[in-house]
Design a protein around this motif. Structure first.
Motif, PDB file in Angstrom:
ATOM      1  N   ARG A   1      46.032  49.189  11.307  1.00 22.87           N
ATOM      2  CA  ARG A   1      46.161  47.934  12.375  1.00 22.87           C
ATOM      3  C   ARG A   1      46.778  48.745  13.491  1.00 22.87           C
ATOM      4  NH1 ARG A   1      49.136  44.857  14.916  1.00 22.87           N
ATOM      5  NH2 ARG A   1      48.145  42.691  15.860  1.00 22.87           N
ATOM      6  N   THR A   2      48.016  49.260  13.332  1.00 24.65           N
ATOM      7  CA  THR A   2      49.268  49.782  14.531  1.00 24.65           C
ATOM      8  C   THR A   2      48.155  50.695  15.167  1.00 24.65           C
ATOM      9  OG1 THR A   2      50.972  49.266  13.103  1.00 24.65           O
ATOM     10  CG2 THR A   2      51.284  50.781  14.759  1.00 24.65           C
ATOM     11  N   ALA A   3      47.594  51.613  14.438  1.00 23.88           N
ATOM     12  CA  ALA A   3      46.881  52.711  15.156  1.00 23.88           C
ATOM     13  C   ALA A   3      45.768  52.289  15.972  1.00 23.88           C
ATOM     14  CB  ALA A   3      46.285  53.798  14.058  1.00 23.88           C
ATOM     15  N   LYS A   4      45.091  51.463  15.520  1.00 22.75           N
ATOM     16  CA  LYS A   4      43.794  50.989  16.153  1.00 22.75           C
ATOM     17  C   LYS A   4      44.357  49.854  17.327  1.00 22.75           C
ATOM     18  CE  LYS A   4      40.691  51.055  12.301  1.00 22.75           C
ATOM     19  NZ  LYS A   4      39.557  52.100  12.939  1.00 22.75           N
ATOM     20  N   GLN A   5      45.400  49.248  17.230  1.00 22.37           N
ATOM     21  CA  GLN A   5      45.969  48.533  18.361  1.00 22.37           C
ATOM     22  C   GLN A   5      46.438  49.650  19.468  1.00 22.37           C
ATOM     23  OE1 GLN A   5      46.278  44.979  18.669  1.00 22.37           O
ATOM     24  NE2 GLN A   5      46.526  45.886  20.755  1.00 22.37           N
ATOM     25  N   GLN A   6      47.021  50.550  19.107  1.00 22.78           N
ATOM     26  CA  GLN A   6      47.494  51.686  20.035  1.00 22.78           C
ATOM     27  C   GLN A   6      46.181  52.194  20.616  1.00 22.78           C
ATOM     28  OE1 GLN A   6      49.802  54.013  17.682  1.00 22.78           O
ATOM     29  NE2 GLN A   6      51.515  52.818  17.934  1.00 22.78           N
ATOM     30  N   GLU A   7      45.271  52.367  20.052  1.00 20.62           N
ATOM     31  CA  GLU A   7      43.904  52.954  20.494  1.00 20.62           C
ATOM     32  C   GLU A   7      43.313  51.824  21.703  1.00 20.62           C
ATOM     33  OE1 GLU A   7      39.681  54.861  19.334  1.00 20.62           O
ATOM     34  OE2 GLU A   7      41.186  54.451  17.674  1.00 20.62           O
ATOM     35  N   LEU A   8      43.399  50.848  21.074  1.00 18.39           N
ATOM     36  CA  LEU A   8      42.926  49.538  21.912  1.00 18.39           C
ATOM     37  C   LEU A   8      43.560  49.475  23.067  1.00 18.39           C
ATOM     38  CD1 LEU A   8      40.647  47.366  22.279  1.00 18.39           C
ATOM     39  CD2 LEU A   8      42.333  45.852  21.065  1.00 18.39           C
ATOM     40  N   THR A   9      44.769  49.270  22.981  1.00 16.39           N
ATOM     41  CA  THR A   9      45.888  49.378  24.263  1.00 16.39           C
ATOM     42  C   THR A   9      45.754  50.350  25.261  1.00 16.39           C
ATOM     43  OG1 THR A   9      47.477  48.286  22.880  1.00 16.39           O
ATOM     44  CG2 THR A   9      48.197  49.167  25.160  1.00 16.39           C
TER      45      THR A   9
ATOM     46  N   THR B   1      34.315  46.873  19.085  1.00 15.38           N
ATOM     47  CA  THR B   1      34.497  47.295  17.873  1.00 15.38           C
ATOM     48  C   THR B   1      35.975  47.548  17.454  1.00 15.38           C
ATOM     49  OG1 THR B   1      32.600  48.635  17.824  1.00 15.38           O
ATOM     50  CG2 THR B   1      34.019  49.265  16.076  1.00 15.38           C
ATOM     51  N   LEU B   2      36.901  47.899  18.199  1.00 16.07           N
ATOM     52  CA  LEU B   2      38.413  48.026  17.732  1.00 16.07           C
ATOM     53  C   LEU B   2      38.983  46.600  17.656  1.00 16.07           C
ATOM     54  CD1 LEU B   2      39.295  51.112  20.134  1.00 16.07           C
ATOM     55  CD2 LEU B   2      39.336  50.981  17.509  1.00 16.07           C
ATOM     56  N   GLU B   3      38.505  45.795  18.465  1.00 20.76           N
ATOM     57  CA  GLU B   3      39.186  44.275  18.643  1.00 20.76           C
ATOM     58  C   GLU B   3      38.798  43.675  17.308  1.00 20.76           C
ATOM     59  OE1 GLU B   3      39.208  43.088  23.332  1.00 20.76           O
ATOM     60  OE2 GLU B   3      37.463  42.541  21.954  1.00 20.76           O
ATOM     61  N   GLN B   4      37.479  43.987  16.775  1.00 23.66           N
ATOM     62  CA  GLN B   4      37.023  43.288  15.526  1.00 23.66           C
ATOM     63  C   GLN B   4      37.785  43.932  14.199  1.00 23.66           C
ATOM     64  OE1 GLN B   4      32.966  43.945  15.638  1.00 23.66           O
ATOM     65  NE2 GLN B   4      32.427  42.461  17.295  1.00 23.66           N
ATOM     66  N   GLU B   5      37.884  45.490  14.502  1.00 19.54           N
ATOM     67  CA  GLU B   5      38.800  45.970  13.522  1.00 19.54           C
ATOM     68  C   GLU B   5      40.152  45.604  13.173  1.00 19.54           C
ATOM     69  OE1 GLU B   5      36.107  50.175  13.276  1.00 19.54           O
ATOM     70  OE2 GLU B   5      38.066  50.146  14.372  1.00 19.54           O
ATOM     71  N   VAL B   6      40.851  45.324  14.345  1.00 18.49           N
ATOM     72  CA  VAL B   6      42.396  44.948  14.497  1.00 18.49           C
ATOM     73  C   VAL B   6      42.235  43.552  13.952  1.00 18.49           C
ATOM     74  CG1 VAL B   6      44.273  44.183  15.962  1.00 18.49           C
ATOM     75  CG2 VAL B   6      43.071  46.466  16.309  1.00 18.49           C
TER      76      VAL B   6
ATOM     77  N   GLY C   1      43.784  39.761   9.714  1.00 15.86           N
ATOM     78  CA  GLY C   1      43.616  38.760   8.680  1.00 15.86           C
ATOM     79  C   GLY C   1      43.857  38.936   7.287  1.00 15.86           C
ATOM     80  N   GLN C   2      43.904  40.143   7.004  1.00 14.06           N
ATOM     81  CA  GLN C   2      44.165  40.589   5.520  1.00 14.06           C
ATOM     82  C   GLN C   2      45.714  40.497   5.349  1.00 14.06           C
ATOM     83  OE1 GLN C   2      42.569  44.388   4.045  1.00 14.06           O
ATOM     84  NE2 GLN C   2      41.036  44.290   5.645  1.00 14.06           N
ATOM     85  N   VAL C   3      46.357  40.915   6.276  1.00 16.87           N
ATOM     86  CA  VAL C   3      47.940  40.876   6.102  1.00 16.87           C
ATOM     87  C   VAL C   3      48.427  39.425   6.250  1.00 16.87           C
ATOM     88  CG1 VAL C   3      50.014  41.718   6.925  1.00 16.87           C
ATOM     89  CG2 VAL C   3      48.187  43.185   6.873  1.00 16.87           C
TER      90      VAL C   3
END
Length: 231
Positions: free
Chosen positions: A66-74, A107-112, A117-119
């Protein structure tokens, strides 16, 4: 494990220590009216603190992803942040929707969101198990202390010292629910009240984290500058 998760757990422990110091477990409530805060009582419980530690380990892969994908999204959204305030305003959203990489952003927003949601689902599941024992724990305390009415602290304009029995309820919770599970069953769905209490808990922890950061910054500013060493 992310720095946010580590800091959040530290804030939880700090918040619980502050609440415990404010209301000793041995306090005797005089009178027939008391206050208790549900979210604070659960924050202070050993079961929740242990569960949050376990979630940080068990779901470490999701947290890191999540951290990696959030950084990519940002990074992808940064060019659209015209006013540089770190978030997209309503006026900036149309530019994102018309961007050539909009599908990638979606796609990134959905993955984040899915990883979050899991955590958070694991955290709500832990909260829900403790919350289920809250009425019984409150009954234990009110019976022992001969209290006939308990209200949330934020509904009062004044309460005498010792009226807050939150820490006493936490102690009762520790007896009734010393530990909880952190992996929800496949068919589990969070109850509305559990999700609401979870949001209150998260806000309390984030507030404690912010206060800690402010205090650390003030202490750093108050430290005298090191004197230059002579030759």
């Amino acid at each position: 494990m992310t720095r946010f998760t580590t800091t959040l757990r530290a804030a939880a422990l700090a918040a619980c220590a502050t609440f415990a110091a404010a209301t000793p477990a041995t306090a005797q409530v005089e009178g027939r009216l008391a206050t208790a805060d549900v979210s604070r009582a659960i924050i202070g419980s050993t079961a929740l603190q242990t569960a949050y530690n376990q979630i940080g380990t068990t779901y470490s892969a999701q947290i890191q992803q999540r951290t990696a994908k959030q950084q990519e999204l940002t990074t992808l959204l940064q060019p659209f942040d015209a006013n540089g305030n770190g978030q997209l305003d309503d006026a900036e959203v149309p530019a994102v929707q018309g961007a050539s990489n909009f599908a990638q952003i979606q796609t990134l927003e959905q993955e984040v969101a899915a990883l979050t949601g899991q955590v958070n689902g694991a955290r709500i599941f832990a909260v829900e198990q403790i919350l289920a024992q809250y009425p019984a724990a409150l009954t234990d305390v009110t019976t022992q202390q001969r209290i006939v009415l308990v209200v949330q602290p934020d509904t009062l304009q004044f309460a005498a010292e010792g009226a807050d029995i939150t820490q006493l309820v936490t102690s009762a919770l520790n007896t009734r629910v010393p530990s909880v599970q952190i992996v929800p069953p496949a068919d589990w769905r969070p109850q509305r009240q559990s999700a609401q209490i979870f949001q209150e808990i998260q806000q309390t922890l984030l507030t404690a984290q912010f206060i800690q950061q402010q205090q650390a910054a003030q202490q750093q500013q108050q430290q005298p500058a090191a004197a230059p060493s002579g030759r």
